[in-house]
Design a protein around this motif. Structure first.
Motif, PDB file in Angstrom:
ATOM      1  N   TRP A  63      -3.518  -1.019  12.078  1.00 30.07           N
ATOM      2  CA  TRP A  63      -2.252  -1.452  11.504  1.00 30.07           C
ATOM      3  C   TRP A  63      -2.080  -2.920  11.880  1.00 30.07           C
ATOM      4  CZ3 TRP A  63       1.641   1.969   9.405  1.00 30.07           C
ATOM      5  CH2 TRP A  63       1.339   3.331   9.489  1.00 30.07           C
ATOM      6  N   ILE A  64      -1.916  -3.796  10.899  1.00 32.65           N
ATOM      7  CA  ILE A  64      -1.600  -5.195  11.153  1.00 32.65           C
ATOM      8  C   ILE A  64      -0.124  -5.371  10.824  1.00 32.65           C
ATOM      9  CG2 ILE A  64      -2.206  -7.596  10.686  1.00 32.65           C
ATOM     10  CD1 ILE A  64      -4.566  -5.950  11.697  1.00 32.65           C
ATOM     11  N   VAL A  65       0.703  -5.597  11.844  1.00 35.91           N
ATOM     12  CA  VAL A  65       2.152  -5.588  11.675  1.00 35.91           C
ATOM     13  C   VAL A  65       2.702  -6.998  11.838  1.00 35.91           C
ATOM     14  CG1 VAL A  65       4.332  -4.593  12.448  1.00 35.91           C
ATOM     15  CG2 VAL A  65       2.216  -3.261  12.651  1.00 35.91           C
ATOM     16  N   ARG A  66       3.398  -7.472  10.812  1.00 37.25           N
ATOM     17  CA  ARG A  66       4.163  -8.721  10.874  1.00 37.25           C
ATOM     18  C   ARG A  66       5.600  -8.378  10.494  1.00 37.25           C
ATOM     19  NH1 ARG A  66      -0.459  -9.941   7.942  1.00 37.25           N
ATOM     20  NH2 ARG A  66      -1.875 -11.513   8.784  1.00 37.25           N
ATOM     21  N   GLY A  67       6.534  -8.674  11.363  1.00 35.09           N
ATOM     22  CA  GLY A  67       7.898  -8.245  11.110  1.00 35.09           C
ATOM     23  C   GLY A  67       7.936  -6.734  11.034  1.00 35.09           C
ATOM     24  N   ILE A 124      -2.841  -1.831   6.350  1.00 30.69           N
ATOM     25  CA  ILE A 124      -3.948  -1.087   6.949  1.00 30.69           C
ATOM     26  C   ILE A 124      -5.255  -1.822   6.654  1.00 30.69           C
ATOM     27  CG2 ILE A 124      -5.077   1.144   7.139  1.00 30.69           C
ATOM     28  CD1 ILE A 124      -2.071   1.061   7.898  1.00 30.69           C
ATOM     29  N   MET A 125      -6.078  -1.962   7.696  1.00 30.96           N
ATOM     30  CA  MET A 125      -7.404  -2.560   7.561  1.00 30.96           C
ATOM     31  C   MET A 125      -8.412  -1.683   8.281  1.00 30.96           C
ATOM     32  SD  MET A 125      -7.049  -6.673   8.238  1.00 30.96           S
ATOM     33  CE  MET A 125      -8.851  -6.850   8.044  1.00 30.96           C
ATOM     34  N   GLY A 126      -9.690  -1.816   7.910  1.00 33.64           N
ATOM     35  CA  GLY A 126     -10.735  -1.198   8.703  1.00 33.64           C
ATOM     36  C   GLY A 126     -11.522  -0.128   7.998  1.00 33.64           C
ATOM     37  N   ARG A 127     -11.926   0.875   8.781  1.00 40.13           N
ATOM     38  CA  ARG A 127     -12.979   1.779   8.354  1.00 40.13           C
ATOM     39  C   ARG A 127     -12.512   3.071   7.688  1.00 40.13           C
ATOM     40  NH1 ARG A 127     -17.552   0.871  13.108  1.00 40.13           N
ATOM     41  NH2 ARG A 127     -18.121  -1.203  12.355  1.00 40.13           N
ATOM     42  N   ASN A 128     -11.229   3.391   7.746  1.00 42.66           N
ATOM     43  CA  ASN A 128     -10.762   4.495   6.918  1.00 42.66           C
ATOM     44  C   ASN A 128      -9.270   4.684   6.939  1.00 42.66           C
ATOM     45  OD1 ASN A 128     -11.282   7.628   5.691  1.00 42.66           O
ATOM     46  ND2 ASN A 128     -12.601   5.970   5.036  1.00 42.66           N
ATOM     47  N   LYS A 129      -8.710   5.676   7.642  1.00 34.79           N
ATOM     48  CA  LYS A 129      -7.350   6.132   7.365  1.00 34.79           C
ATOM     49  C   LYS A 129      -6.364   5.829   8.488  1.00 34.79           C
ATOM     50  CE  LYS A 129      -8.957  10.119   4.681  1.00 34.79           C
ATOM     51  NZ  LYS A 129     -10.382   9.867   4.828  1.00 34.79           N
ATOM     52  N   ASP A 166      -3.442  -0.531   1.872  1.00 36.65           N
ATOM     53  CA  ASP A 166      -2.065  -0.056   1.696  1.00 36.65           C
ATOM     54  C   ASP A 166      -1.121  -0.824   2.617  1.00 36.65           C
ATOM     55  OD1 ASP A 166      -3.100   1.788  -0.050  1.00 36.65           O
ATOM     56  OD2 ASP A 166      -2.756   3.526   1.235  1.00 36.65           O
ATOM     57  N   ARG A 167       0.143  -0.932   2.215  1.00 39.22           N
ATOM     58  CA  ARG A 167       1.166  -1.589   3.035  1.00 39.22           C
ATOM     59  C   ARG A 167       2.348  -0.634   3.231  1.00 39.22           C
ATOM     60  NH1 ARG A 167      -0.447  -6.108  -0.160  1.00 39.22           N
ATOM     61  NH2 ARG A 167       1.354  -5.901  -1.549  1.00 39.22           N
ATOM     62  N   TYR A 168       2.987  -0.774   4.405  1.00 42.46           N
ATOM     63  CA  TYR A 168       4.047   0.157   4.793  1.00 42.46           C
ATOM     64  C   TYR A 168       5.174  -0.594   5.474  1.00 42.46           C
ATOM     65  CZ  TYR A 168       6.097   4.558   6.437  1.00 42.46           C
ATOM     66  OH  TYR A 168       6.928   5.622   6.654  1.00 42.46           O
ATOM     67  N   ASP A 169       6.427  -0.252   5.105  1.00 42.93           N
ATOM     68  CA  ASP A 169       7.614  -0.830   5.740  1.00 42.93           C
ATOM     69  C   ASP A 169       8.033   0.078   6.883  1.00 42.93           C
ATOM     70  OD1 ASP A 169      10.330  -1.469   6.415  1.00 42.93           O
ATOM     71  OD2 ASP A 169      10.502  -2.562   4.527  1.00 42.93           O
ATOM     72  N   LEU A 170       7.834  -0.383   8.114  1.00 40.38           N
ATOM     73  CA  LEU A 170       8.114   0.436   9.293  1.00 40.38           C
ATOM     74  C   LEU A 170       9.605   0.642   9.515  1.00 40.38           C
ATOM     75  CD1 LEU A 170       5.500  -1.277  11.593  1.00 40.38           C
ATOM     76  CD2 LEU A 170       5.348   1.068  10.767  1.00 40.38           C
TER      77      LEU A 170
END
Length: 540
Positions: A235-239, A244-249, A272-276
């Motif tokens: 998970w790469i989180v800004r604000g 999601i980055m990398g090798r799978n899920k 994919d992108r997600y609003d936490l």
């Protein structure tokens, strides 16, 4: 290891620490965030081996190759870590030129100005894996912890993997001294709070932990957002926004979107992108491609019926997973993904593994690819190119590699190939036959795109880079051209049946199809997917 004497902190630094400390109760600068950092980035990795994409991203977020990166190995549990300990190597090999180890087991040292001052110029802090309680005991509530937050306040990055991922959240999972099987541990439940209102789990696919958050944490703490990730996935989180980055899920528990059918979580894929804060998906990478769910279902319409053949399929492009679906796969008791279990016999797809294993043995000086073998005097290179040879040529290659290297084939492949790509569930038999899943074949594809990991312990070349450059990544593959670029393909059988693994290196794309049927035309299935991927619907 840095150990420095304490002095009083300057007033300005104290104020900065207070403003950035978790639960400080002070107003944050606009735009306000509820979960993630107002400035900088948080990188959460699910353990295991990180690919070069994640390492490069962390270095970029830290400020580039010359930025000061602080490596914190304390979770590992050792009393002393040398400046060149093995944990720093991956960052250095990825291009980081200024990596410093920071470690103590003494809270008084961690609370000293001098120890915390080592973080004053840092662009990034990386928490290694191990056990979470070591990090809590050493740093919680100290000046060092506040200085970690200062890195974010300056716009840097804080990240970690495994235990180093769990500590990044406000609620710590698996922090018990008694062992990591204890999900909730009084006294070790408060993390460093870089992500607020969140609990983080890791190794969830490799160790079949997907039930744990649902069974233990969420019924007792429904206020928390539970997130987890597969090994080598981040998970790469800004604000409040995460990608999601990398090798799978990656997985979400307690979000506001509907959960996946039959499970208590929502699955995310690279891209994919997600609003936490709003707890909702904001972008699906699959929406960028013409491979709609309806189209993919139509391609696999003959699979998944009662008593019929099963199939799994994965399509990815430039690090984004666009399709990852299973047909006819029964639910797993621990909610494991249908595309991870079961393993399928790969048939001719095993050839690529043997090609790399043979070349690694050649780099070590153990064999020559052009030396005659016991199979009619044919060389290993000829056997690798014999698509019609089937299981017989695979067995001949496997026997030759094992005999010449003096090591069982499974040992060579598991250590030199499966280990670097994080393929925990892929298995290889002594005769060279491999069984795997589309998810782990995707890891294999990513490994082939960055083969330096296969040659780190190769003795026959000056550097891993030299050795990786010496590998022929087309050996064992059928090479031709399609859709304006190079195509490398392997099929379960010589006539394209059962399984297909097709790579388009120039486009950064891969199509993987595994089936349980010897009658399945996997070549045609993969071609239909690739045609739609590259050309779009016919009515465009």
């Amino acid at each position: 290891m840095i150990r420095l004497r304490s002095r009083a902190l300057p007033l300005a630094l104290i104020l900065a620490c207070c403003l950035s400390a978790p639960h400080a109760g002070l107003a944050q600068s606009a735009p306000a965030t509820r979960v993630g950092p107002p400035r900088g980035a948080v990188m959460v990795v699910g353990g295991g081996v990180m690919g070069p994409d994640l390492l490069a991203k962390f270095i970029e977020l830290a400020g580039g190759p010359d930025a000061l990166i602080i490596d914190v190995p304390t979770a590992g549990g050792d009393s002393v870590y040398p400046a060149d300990w093995r944990g720093t190597r991956a960052l250095k090999q990825a291009g980081a030129r200024n990596v410093v180890v920071l470690h103590t087991t003494d809270r008084k040292v961690a609370d000293s100005e001098a120890f915390a001052a080592a973080l004053a110029r840092a662009g990034g802090v990386w928490f290694e894996g191990g056990r979470q309680w070591h990090l809590v005991d050493s740093y919680a509530g100290t000046r060092a912890e506040r200085a970690f937050h200062d890195v974010l306040a300056r716009g840097g990055v804080v990240g970690g993997s495994s235990a180093g991922a769990s500590i990044l959240s406000s609620y710590v999972l698996r922090g018990a001294r008694a062992g990591n099987g204890v999900i909730m541990a009084p006294g070790y439940e408060t993390g460093f709070g870089f992500l607020r209102g969140v609990a983080i789990d890791q190794h969830v696919v490799a160790r079949e932990r997907l039930r744990d958050l649902a069974d233990s944490l969420m019924p007792r703490r429904p206020d928390l957002l539970g997130i987890s990730e597969d090994e080598g996935t981040a998970w790469i989180v800004r604000g409040d926004t995460a990608e999601i980055m990398g090798r799978n899920k990656a997985f979400v528990y307690g979000g506001r979107d509907a959960t996946d059918a039959g499970v208590p979580f929502l699955t995310l894929w690279p891209g994919d992108r997600y609003d936490l804060a709003r707890r909702r998906v904001t972008h699906r990478a699959s929406g960028e491609s013409p491979l709609s769910a309806a189209f993919v279902d139509s391609v696999f319409a003959g699979f998944g019926g009662a008593g019929g053949p099963t199939a799994t399929v994965l399509v990815a492009r430039r690090g984004k997973v666009l399709v990852d679906r299973g047909y006819g796969i029964p639910p797993h008791p621990r909610y494991m993904p249908a595309t991870t279990v079961p393993n399928y016999p790969l048939g001719g797809l095993s050839r690529g593994y043997l090609a790399i294993a043979a070349q690694l043995a050649a780099l070590d000086g153990k064999l020559s690819l052009d030396q005659p073998t016991g199979d009619g005097g044919r060389t290993i290179r000829e056997l690798l190119g014999d698509e019609q040879g089937g299981a017989r040529s695979l067995q001949a290659m496997a026997a030759e590699i094992a005999a010449r290297s003096g090591t069982p084939l499974a040992t060579v492949v598991e250590r030199r190939i499966f280990g670097p790509i994080g393929a925990h569930k892929t298995v290889i038999a002594p005769d060279g036959a491999v069984q795997s899943s589309v998810d782990e074949l995707y890891r294999w594809s990513l490994g082939l795109d960055a083969p330096a990991g296969f040659v780190r312990d190769t003795s026959g070349a000056a550097t891993p880079r030299d050795a990786a450059a010496a590998l022929d990544l087309q050996l064992g593959w059928n090479a031709d051209r399609a859709f304006g670029g190079r195509r490398l393909a392997e099929y379960g059988t010589a006539d394209g049946r059962r399984n297909a693994f097709v790579r388009y290196p120039g486009a950064g794309a891969v199509v993987i199809v595994l089936t349980s049927s010897d009658d399945a035309d996997a070549r045609a299935l993969a071609r239909r997917l690739a045609e739609r991927l590259f050309t779009g619907p016919a009515d465009r």
